[in-house]
Design a protein around this motif. Structure first.
Motif, PDB file in Angstrom:
ATOM      1  N   LEU B  18      86.771  28.739 161.207  1.00 19.39           N
ATOM      2  CA  LEU B  18      86.439  29.313 162.528  1.00 19.39           C
ATOM      3  C   LEU B  18      87.808  28.689 163.645  1.00 19.39           C
ATOM      4  CD1 LEU B  18      83.006  30.420 163.456  1.00 19.39           C
ATOM      5  CD2 LEU B  18      84.872  32.035 161.888  1.00 19.39           C
ATOM      6  N   ALA B  19      87.460  27.378 163.571  1.00 23.62           N
ATOM      7  CA  ALA B  19      89.199  26.621 164.220  1.00 23.62           C
ATOM      8  C   ALA B  19      90.288  27.389 164.122  1.00 23.62           C
ATOM      9  CB  ALA B  19      88.795  25.634 164.189  1.00 23.62           C
ATOM     10  N   MET B  20      90.363  27.494 162.962  1.00 24.57           N
ATOM     11  CA  MET B  20      91.570  27.355 161.712  1.00 24.57           C
ATOM     12  C   MET B  20      91.655  29.214 162.545  1.00 24.57           C
ATOM     13  SD  MET B  20      90.959  26.358 158.503  1.00 24.57           S
ATOM     14  CE  MET B  20      92.985  26.759 157.300  1.00 24.57           C
ATOM     15  N   ALA B  21      91.146  30.041 162.634  1.00 23.00           N
ATOM     16  CA  ALA B  21      90.942  31.440 162.181  1.00 23.00           C
ATOM     17  C   ALA B  21      91.284  31.818 163.734  1.00 23.00           C
ATOM     18  CB  ALA B  21      89.228  32.018 162.673  1.00 23.00           C
ATOM     19  N   VAL B  23      93.171  28.862 166.393  1.00 23.60           N
ATOM     20  CA  VAL B  23      94.568  29.193 166.392  1.00 23.60           C
ATOM     21  C   VAL B  23      95.601  30.254 165.170  1.00 23.60           C
ATOM     22  CG1 VAL B  23      96.384  27.593 165.401  1.00 23.60           C
ATOM     23  CG2 VAL B  23      93.896  26.614 166.191  1.00 23.60           C
ATOM     24  N   THR B  24      94.970  30.769 164.363  1.00 21.43           N
ATOM     25  CA  THR B  24      95.326  32.148 163.833  1.00 21.43           C
ATOM     26  C   THR B  24      96.158  33.424 164.422  1.00 21.43           C
ATOM     27  OG1 THR B  24      95.822  31.007 162.070  1.00 21.43           O
ATOM     28  CG2 THR B  24      96.236  32.933 161.282  1.00 21.43           C
ATOM     29  N   ALA B  25      95.050  33.205 165.120  1.00 22.79           N
ATOM     30  CA  ALA B  25      94.621  34.962 165.894  1.00 22.79           C
ATOM     31  C   ALA B  25      96.041  34.600 167.209  1.00 22.79           C
ATOM     32  CB  ALA B  25      93.722  34.611 166.588  1.00 22.79           C
ATOM     33  N   LEU B  26      96.296  33.152 167.580  1.00 19.41           N
ATOM     34  CA  LEU B  26      96.205  33.166 169.000  1.00 19.41           C
ATOM     35  C   LEU B  26      98.320  33.065 168.556  1.00 19.41           C
ATOM     36  CD1 LEU B  26      94.549  29.735 171.054  1.00 19.41           C
ATOM     37  CD2 LEU B  26      95.046  32.729 171.045  1.00 19.41           C
ATOM     38  N   THR B  27      98.123  32.807 167.020  1.00 20.25           N
ATOM     39  CA  THR B  27     100.062  32.668 167.050  1.00 20.25           C
ATOM     40  C   THR B  27     100.616  34.156 166.658  1.00 20.25           C
ATOM     41  OG1 THR B  27      99.882  31.967 164.859  1.00 20.25           O
ATOM     42  CG2 THR B  27     100.110  30.715 166.472  1.00 20.25           C
TER      43      THR B  27
END
Lengths: 280, 106
Positions: B18-21, B23-27
């Protein structure tokens, strides 16, 4: 908030510049866009390639995006299977692998993440790597700004969440053609998501049964999509300098800098040169 | 096929995912978010307008440079088919077909 300003500043003016700069090539664009959608083409010859006309967000746009993306998504599925197998080997369960594909939806970052995966999990390294690899998406999202910026935040940001490299390229192509289909990104993204998640589950469940994607040429799909897009983005001589700058920067950076920073560096270098060259 | 624990969801793993998700959503949304909030000068605009092609070339260049004659030939086929037909499907299929063929020959 400042949506209108943005529209004026970027959506209209930026692309007007394109039109004046590249009259000849724009004609090619338009015929390209129309030829790509012979079945449902209210696109018309009159549509300019600038997207400054109306922008729609409807089911037909989603459908067009979904269908256009299907063959590409099939290729992406090859990577999904590979990712599923790698994730399983790294110790993730089928459910955990599927969850990652469903929520992250970023192939390169996911593959690097499971390669970094260890016991105990190097949380910081994985999250930072994910950020570094995916920063290019900010640049890609900004490139879609002239069109997405005119949609509501829910629609534009929602569509961006399902953006990956391949469907960004297809969407860029569609919107440059002047079709004004604002929902195209969402449609392509849904196709990507469905194939990516399904193939991850297949790969994770099957383990090592399926061979190397390279033997089916699936590893070449991304490059092929980008070559096709480059063919269409070519605007004549005005494109030459920024592209050479991007190419040289990316190749040098790819050799010197670890990870995928070369993509960002290439994009930034070309934009910077263009900013400097711009004489009011 | 699915071994024991295929459906297991370890809380720590879910947390990292979920942390990866996040960070990716923010990018993914960050670029547009920023564009909506800053004053875009004409100069900056000129820079932004070359981004699409530049990103494509920046991804493609090193990828092709890392390949060999099979990939270069197939890229040429994609270029040619796309230029002549404007069909993304046709150029993709001929490109992938060519790369498989050339790799088999090599």
């Amino acid at each position: 908030m400042s949506g209108v300003d943005f529209e004026n500043a970027l959506g209209l003016v930026q692309l007007d510049t394109n039109v004046t700069e590249t009259d000849g090539d724009d004609a090619e664009y338009d015929s390209g866009g129309a030829a790509a959608h012979p079945d449902d083409a209210p696109v018309g010859e009159a549509s300019t390639s600038d997207g400054a006309g109306t922008i729609t967000f409807d089911r037909s746009g989603i459908r067009a995006g979904f269908l256009t993306c299907l063959p590409v998504a099939l290729g992406v599925g090859g990577y999904g299977i590979a990712f599923g197998m790698l994730a399983r080997r790294a110790g993730l369960s089928v459910a955990e692998s599927a969850l990652m594909s469903a929520t992250v939806l970023a192939g390169a970052a996911q593959i690097i993440a499971v390669e970094l995966w260890a016991e105990p999990i190097p949380v910081a390294a994985i999250v930072i790597a994910t950020l570094a690899i995916n920063l290019r998406y900010s640049l890609m999202g900004a490139a879609l700004g002239p069109w997405l910026g005119r949609l509501s935040p829910l629609r534009s940001y929602g569509s961006l969440l399902v953006m990956a490299d391949e469907n960004w390229a297809l969407t860029m192509r569609e919107l440059q053609s002047g079709s004004g289909r604002g929902a195209f990104l969402l449609g392509t993204g849904i196709a990507m998501w469905v194939f990516w998640v399904t193939s991850t589950i297949i790969g994770a469940a099957a383990g090592g049964v399926i061979g190397d994607p390279a033997s089916y040429g699936i590893d070449f799909v991304l490059a092929a999509v980008f070559v096709a897009l480059a063919t269409e983005l070519w605007e004549g001589r005005s494109t030459l300098v920024p592209w050479l700058v991007a190419l040289a920067t990316a190749i040098v950076a790819a050799a010197l800098v670890p990870g995928q920073w070369y993509i960002l560096l290439g994009g930034f270098a070309a934009a910077a040169v263009e900013v400097i060259r711009h004489d009011g | 096929m699915m071994g024991e624990g295929a459906l297991a969801l370890d809380p720590l793993v879910v947390g990292v995912v979920l942390a990866m998700a996040l960070v990716t959503a923010l990018t993914k949304v960050g670029g547009l978010w920023l564009l909506r909030r800053i004053e875009v000068s004409e100069r900056l605009e000129a820079g932004l307008s070359v981004l699409p092609g530049a990103i494509v070339i920046a991804i493609l260049g090193p990828e092709l440079a890392a390949g060999g004659p099979a990939e270069w030939g197939a890229a040429g086929v994609v270029l040619l088919v796309m230029w002549r037909t404007e069909s993304i499907l046709l150029s993709l299929c001929s490109g992938v077909g060519t790369v498989v063929l050339f790799r088999a020959i090599a």
